[in-house]
Design a protein around this motif. Structure first.
Motif, PDB file in Angstrom:
ATOM      1  N   GLU A 176      -0.575  37.828   4.320  1.00 24.26           N
ATOM      2  CA  GLU A 176       0.658  38.322   4.126  1.00 24.26           C
ATOM      3  C   GLU A 176       0.935  39.244   2.872  1.00 24.26           C
ATOM      4  O   GLU A 176       0.916  38.497   1.656  1.00 24.26           O
ATOM      5  CB  GLU A 176       1.723  37.260   4.206  1.00 24.26           C
ATOM      6  N   ALA A 177       0.980  40.221   2.925  1.00 24.13           N
ATOM      7  CA  ALA A 177       1.378  41.445   1.697  1.00 24.13           C
ATOM      8  C   ALA A 177       0.348  40.805   0.763  1.00 24.13           C
ATOM      9  O   ALA A 177      -0.861  40.972   0.869  1.00 24.13           O
ATOM     10  CB  ALA A 177       2.966  41.210   1.422  1.00 24.13           C
ATOM     11  N   ASN A 178       0.881  40.462  -0.460  1.00 23.37           N
ATOM     12  CA  ASN A 178       0.022  40.098  -1.438  1.00 23.37           C
ATOM     13  C   ASN A 178      -0.220  38.563  -1.527  1.00 23.37           C
ATOM     14  O   ASN A 178      -0.929  37.929  -2.689  1.00 23.37           O
ATOM     15  CB  ASN A 178       0.987  40.291  -2.916  1.00 23.37           C
ATOM     16  N   GLU A 179      -0.011  37.834  -0.400  1.00 28.99           N
ATOM     17  CA  GLU A 179      -0.335  36.473  -0.380  1.00 28.99           C
ATOM     18  C   GLU A 179      -1.621  36.015   0.603  1.00 28.99           C
ATOM     19  O   GLU A 179      -1.431  36.704   1.699  1.00 28.99           O
ATOM     20  CB  GLU A 179       0.749  35.553   0.188  1.00 28.99           C
ATOM     21  N   PHE A 180      -2.497  35.291   0.145  1.00 24.20           N
ATOM     22  CA  PHE A 180      -3.502  34.733   1.035  1.00 24.20           C
ATOM     23  C   PHE A 180      -3.290  33.334   1.129  1.00 24.20           C
ATOM     24  O   PHE A 180      -3.356  32.610   0.191  1.00 24.20           O
ATOM     25  CB  PHE A 180      -5.021  35.049   0.400  1.00 24.20           C
ATOM     26  N   GLN A 181      -3.354  33.036   2.325  1.00 26.15           N
ATOM     27  CA  GLN A 181      -2.989  31.481   2.571  1.00 26.15           C
ATOM     28  C   GLN A 181      -3.921  30.973   3.615  1.00 26.15           C
ATOM     29  O   GLN A 181      -4.410  31.619   4.604  1.00 26.15           O
ATOM     30  CB  GLN A 181      -1.605  31.146   3.438  1.00 26.15           C
ATOM     31  N   PHE A 182      -4.674  29.635   3.157  1.00 25.64           N
ATOM     32  CA  PHE A 182      -5.750  29.229   4.008  1.00 25.64           C
ATOM     33  C   PHE A 182      -5.517  27.829   3.971  1.00 25.64           C
ATOM     34  O   PHE A 182      -5.109  27.123   3.565  1.00 25.64           O
ATOM     35  CB  PHE A 182      -7.182  29.679   3.361  1.00 25.64           C
ATOM     36  N   PHE A 183      -6.226  27.153   5.370  1.00 27.56           N
ATOM     37  CA  PHE A 183      -5.715  25.648   5.462  1.00 27.56           C
ATOM     38  C   PHE A 183      -7.249  25.397   6.352  1.00 27.56           C
ATOM     39  O   PHE A 183      -7.867  26.294   7.106  1.00 27.56           O
ATOM     40  CB  PHE A 183      -4.621  25.463   6.099  1.00 27.56           C
ATOM     41  N   GLY A 184      -7.408  24.215   6.902  1.00 26.80           N
ATOM     42  CA  GLY A 184      -8.307  23.494   7.721  1.00 26.80           C
ATOM     43  C   GLY A 184      -9.634  23.875   7.512  1.00 26.80           C
ATOM     44  O   GLY A 184     -10.174  24.239   6.318  1.00 26.80           O
ATOM     45  N   GLY A 185     -10.403  24.137   8.524  1.00 28.71           N
ATOM     46  CA  GLY A 185     -12.044  23.963   8.060  1.00 28.71           C
ATOM     47  C   GLY A 185     -12.754  22.775   7.587  1.00 28.71           C
ATOM     48  O   GLY A 185     -12.319  21.816   7.941  1.00 28.71           O
ATOM     49  N   ASN A 186     -13.645  22.901   6.920  1.00 27.80           N
ATOM     50  CA  ASN A 186     -14.213  21.653   6.350  1.00 27.80           C
ATOM     51  C   ASN A 186     -14.894  21.875   5.077  1.00 27.80           C
ATOM     52  O   ASN A 186     -15.188  23.099   4.727  1.00 27.80           O
ATOM     53  CB  ASN A 186     -15.453  21.259   7.219  1.00 27.80           C
ATOM     54  N   TYR A 187     -15.253  21.001   4.123  1.00 24.97           N
ATOM     55  CA  TYR A 187     -15.986  21.150   2.960  1.00 24.97           C
ATOM     56  C   TYR A 187     -17.215  20.137   2.973  1.00 24.97           C
ATOM     57  O   TYR A 187     -17.406  19.074   3.898  1.00 24.97           O
ATOM     58  CB  TYR A 187     -14.920  20.717   1.830  1.00 24.97           C
ATOM     59  N   ILE A 188     -18.061  20.534   2.316  1.00 25.46           N
ATOM     60  CA  ILE A 188     -19.343  19.625   1.988  1.00 25.46           C
ATOM     61  C   ILE A 188     -18.909  18.187   0.995  1.00 25.46           C
ATOM     62  O   ILE A 188     -18.431  18.404  -0.071  1.00 25.46           O
ATOM     63  CB  ILE A 188     -20.504  20.407   1.284  1.00 25.46           C
ATOM     64  N   ASN A 189     -19.591  17.224   1.589  1.00 20.30           N
ATOM     65  CA  ASN A 189     -19.756  15.814   0.890  1.00 20.30           C
ATOM     66  C   ASN A 189     -20.529  16.192  -0.354  1.00 20.30           C
ATOM     67  O   ASN A 189     -21.693  16.225   0.145  1.00 20.30           O
ATOM     68  CB  ASN A 189     -19.988  14.734   1.621  1.00 20.30           C
ATOM     69  N   PRO A 190     -20.015  16.069  -1.678  1.00 18.62           N
ATOM     70  CA  PRO A 190     -20.869  16.289  -2.728  1.00 18.62           C
ATOM     71  C   PRO A 190     -22.005  15.176  -2.681  1.00 18.62           C
ATOM     72  O   PRO A 190     -23.153  15.506  -3.498  1.00 18.62           O
ATOM     73  CB  PRO A 190     -19.985  16.439  -3.845  1.00 18.62           C
ATOM     74  N   HIS A 191     -21.888  13.884  -2.232  1.00 16.37           N
ATOM     75  CA  HIS A 191     -22.783  12.968  -2.327  1.00 16.37           C
ATOM     76  C   HIS A 191     -23.905  12.796  -1.058  1.00 16.37           C
ATOM     77  O   HIS A 191     -24.562  12.408  -1.110  1.00 16.37           O
ATOM     78  CB  HIS A 191     -22.071  11.515  -2.207  1.00 16.37           C
ATOM     79  N   ASN A 192     -23.254  13.814  -0.169  1.00 14.90           N
ATOM     80  CA  ASN A 192     -24.420  13.992   1.104  1.00 14.90           C
ATOM     81  C   ASN A 192     -24.126  15.325   1.584  1.00 14.90           C
ATOM     82  O   ASN A 192     -23.170  15.588   2.377  1.00 14.90           O
ATOM     83  CB  ASN A 192     -23.968  12.939   2.041  1.00 14.90           C
ATOM     84  N   ARG A 193     -24.770  16.270   1.100  1.00 18.75           N
ATOM     85  CA  ARG A 193     -24.541  17.642   1.412  1.00 18.75           C
ATOM     86  C   ARG A 193     -24.802  18.048   2.810  1.00 18.75           C
ATOM     87  O   ARG A 193     -24.651  19.068   3.250  1.00 18.75           O
ATOM     88  CB  ARG A 193     -25.382  18.554   0.642  1.00 18.75           C
ATOM     89  N   ARG A 194     -25.432  17.120   3.595  1.00 15.87           N
ATOM     90  CA  ARG A 194     -25.559  17.534   5.128  1.00 15.87           C
ATOM     91  C   ARG A 194     -24.404  16.968   5.933  1.00 15.87           C
ATOM     92  O   ARG A 194     -24.250  17.369   7.212  1.00 15.87           O
ATOM     93  CB  ARG A 194     -26.669  16.651   5.601  1.00 15.87           C
ATOM     94  N   GLU A 195     -23.458  16.349   5.122  1.00 12.82           N
ATOM     95  CA  GLU A 195     -22.108  15.919   5.741  1.00 12.82           C
ATOM     96  C   GLU A 195     -20.951  16.999   5.570  1.00 12.82           C
ATOM     97  O   GLU A 195     -20.829  17.104   4.336  1.00 12.82           O
ATOM     98  CB  GLU A 195     -21.668  14.464   5.420  1.00 12.82           C
ATOM     99  N   ARG A 196     -20.155  17.264   6.409  1.00 12.15           N
ATOM    100  CA  ARG A 196     -19.072  17.942   6.388  1.00 12.15           C
ATOM    101  C   ARG A 196     -17.776  17.221   6.680  1.00 12.15           C
ATOM    102  O   ARG A 196     -17.738  16.532   7.482  1.00 12.15           O
ATOM    103  CB  ARG A 196     -19.293  19.292   7.234  1.00 12.15           C
ATOM    104  N   ILE A 197     -16.986  17.409   5.946  1.00  6.77           N
ATOM    105  CA  ILE A 197     -15.667  16.477   5.872  1.00  6.77           C
ATOM    106  C   ILE A 197     -14.404  17.496   6.354  1.00  6.77           C
ATOM    107  O   ILE A 197     -14.523  18.687   5.739  1.00  6.77           O
ATOM    108  CB  ILE A 197     -15.150  15.943   4.660  1.00  6.77           C
ATOM    109  N   LEU A 198     -13.805  17.130   7.279  1.00  6.98           N
ATOM    110  CA  LEU A 198     -12.413  18.079   7.619  1.00  6.98           C
ATOM    111  C   LEU A 198     -11.592  18.491   6.520  1.00  6.98           C
ATOM    112  O   LEU A 198     -11.168  17.428   5.653  1.00  6.98           O
ATOM    113  CB  LEU A 198     -11.695  17.390   8.626  1.00  6.98           C
TER     114      LEU A 198
END
Length: 451
Positions: A176-198
């Protein structure tokens, strides 16, 4: 099932303009060009251009440069129009294609690094941008942009940010104009990089100040079939409803399906412009471009709630909770007091009332009762001054006083249904010659009578 699809599709005529697309080939991508009011569909061998003013169709054969393989999907998963240039970007590695003189050419100098799966792709300041993405057991936590002068992807630095979000992929976003807003998806568990966390964090980046800002946390998003950005919203088209997300105003609005949106499984692509939705839709009756007015795309609104919650939200909720508790406690105290007061004797002008019972007293008796209730202790002489008569001797007036107190005790005991006397007397500790009187005040409602 076939008959159902036909009936539903026929029913769409009342809600949308419908343009049939003949000879639908190996479909790759589509684009809405609001500058010249055309809609373009790209296939492996040709491009179909639909003039949205008169709905005329133009077919153009596509050629491929020597360094571009002719195959389905070569035009990329992302079609992004930057001013009058349409880029086709491969979401996995940022490879950039464009069509020039009806020839598909690769224009970037990067390589297929496979590090941007599930990135957010958007246009800002007439430049193609990306954020996040997955590759090699890690997620990106930065922006890149395509430098058209150098034909290279460059990194964009959030120089004024003290905090940045953790890297994510497959996130949803609103530009939106000069704003970028994001949410959701997943990130990597730093202790188990095969695991994705919401991921349930909501962040916004301001391109004017180059600063990230954390907004709060949202509830897990329901599984959706299609999505589309329009105006300042993101619309998630789910199986049984539509969810519209407005990050700027922190609103999540759900709608029932309209006859159009209910066919979401048949949607091939969606675009929005000039107050209308442009939908490429295919089913057993053929493939069509549907042009739908915004109000016809949504069904009836179901509810509107907060999209995300943050510290201020919980502080507000805590304040509301404390206020509610205070009101409850105050109400209980008031009801208890009303109940207690209801079980006490109420003083009237000419007598005493207890529940529904009333006992009449003469003026002198009422004066004695009020005097006793207003003081901690009352001397015999104070009561005597109320009842004494000049024509009687002191001894006779003393007998009248004693009789008056006895009568008051009997009447009050009868009113309450008790046996003990409420008015009692005793000798003063300072002067044993002085007799004092007091009354049990716990039985009375003594508002406004002093101590």
């Amino acid at each position: 099932m076939r008959l159902l699809f036909i009936l539903l599709f026929i029913g769409l005529n009342g809600y949308a303009q419908k343009i049939k697309i003949e000879n639908f080939g190996v479909y790759q991508n589509s684009s809405l060009n609001t500058l010249n009011n055309t809609f373009e569909l790209y296939f492996v061998d040709y491009r179909l251009t639909i003039d949205l003013d008169n709905f005329e169709k133009t077919y153009t054969d596509l050629n491929y440069a020597k360094n571009v393989k002719k195959e389905a999907g070569r035009l990329g998963s992302v079609a992004m129009r930057v001013q009058d240039t349409l880029y086709f970007i491969h979401g996995s590695g940022g490879m950039v294609y464009m069509i020039k003189n009806d020839t598909v050419r690769r224009v970037d100098k990067s390589f297929d690094h496979q590090m941007q799966h599930g990135a957010c792709w958007f246009e800002h300041n007439n430049t193609a941008f990306s954020y996040g993405g997955y590759g090699f057991w890690s997620n990106r936590d930065f922006f890149t942009y395509y430098d058209a002068k150098q034909d290279e992807w460059e990194v964009y630095h959030p120089i004024n940010s003290t905090k940045i979000p953790r890297g994510t992929s497959n996130s949803q976003f609103i530009k939106e104009a000069n704003e970028f807003q994001f949410f959701g998806g997943n990130y990597i568990n730093p202790h188990n990089r095969r695991e994705r966390i919401l991921n349930n964090e909501v962040w916004t980046f301001n391109f004017s100040t180059n600063e990230w800002r954390y907004l709060g946390q949202h509830e897990t998003l329901d599984e959706f079939i299609k999505k589309i950005s329009y105006k300042n919203y993101l619309v998630l088209i789910e199986l049984n409803q539509i969810t519209r997300i407005d990050v700027k105003n922190n609103k999540k609005t759900t709608y029932q399906h309209s006859p159009i949106s209910a066919q979401q499984t048949a949607f091939r692509s969606m675009h929005y412009g000039n107050g209308k939705f442009y939908i490429v839709m295919g089913n057993i009756t053929g493939t069509y471009l549907l042009i739908v007015e915004e109000e016809d795309f949504f069904g009836d609104m179901v509810e509107e709630t907060k999209f995300y919650k943050n510290q201020s939200y919980w502080l507000k909720q805590g304040g509301i909770f404390l206020l509610a508790i205070s009101i409850i406690l105050l109400t209980l105290w008031f009801l208890k007091k009303k109940f207690v007061d209801r079980n006490k004797i109420k003083l009237l002008e000419n007598g005493l009332r207890y529940h529904l019972k009333f006992t009449e007293f003469d003026a002198e008796s009422m004066a004695i009762i009020r005097l006793l209730l207003s003081e901690k202790e009352v001397s015999s002489s104070q009561i005597l001054r109320i009842v004494e008569k000049e024509q009687y001797s002191p001894a006779h007036n003393e007998r009248i006083k004693v009789q008056k107190i006895n009568d008051i005790n009997i009447k009050i005991a009868t009113l309450l249904g008790i046996k003990e006397d409420l008015i009692t007397n005793f000798k003063s500790a300072q002067d044993r010659r002085i007799r004092l009187y007091k009354i049990s005040k716990d039985y009375f409602n003594i508002k406004g009578l002093g101590k």
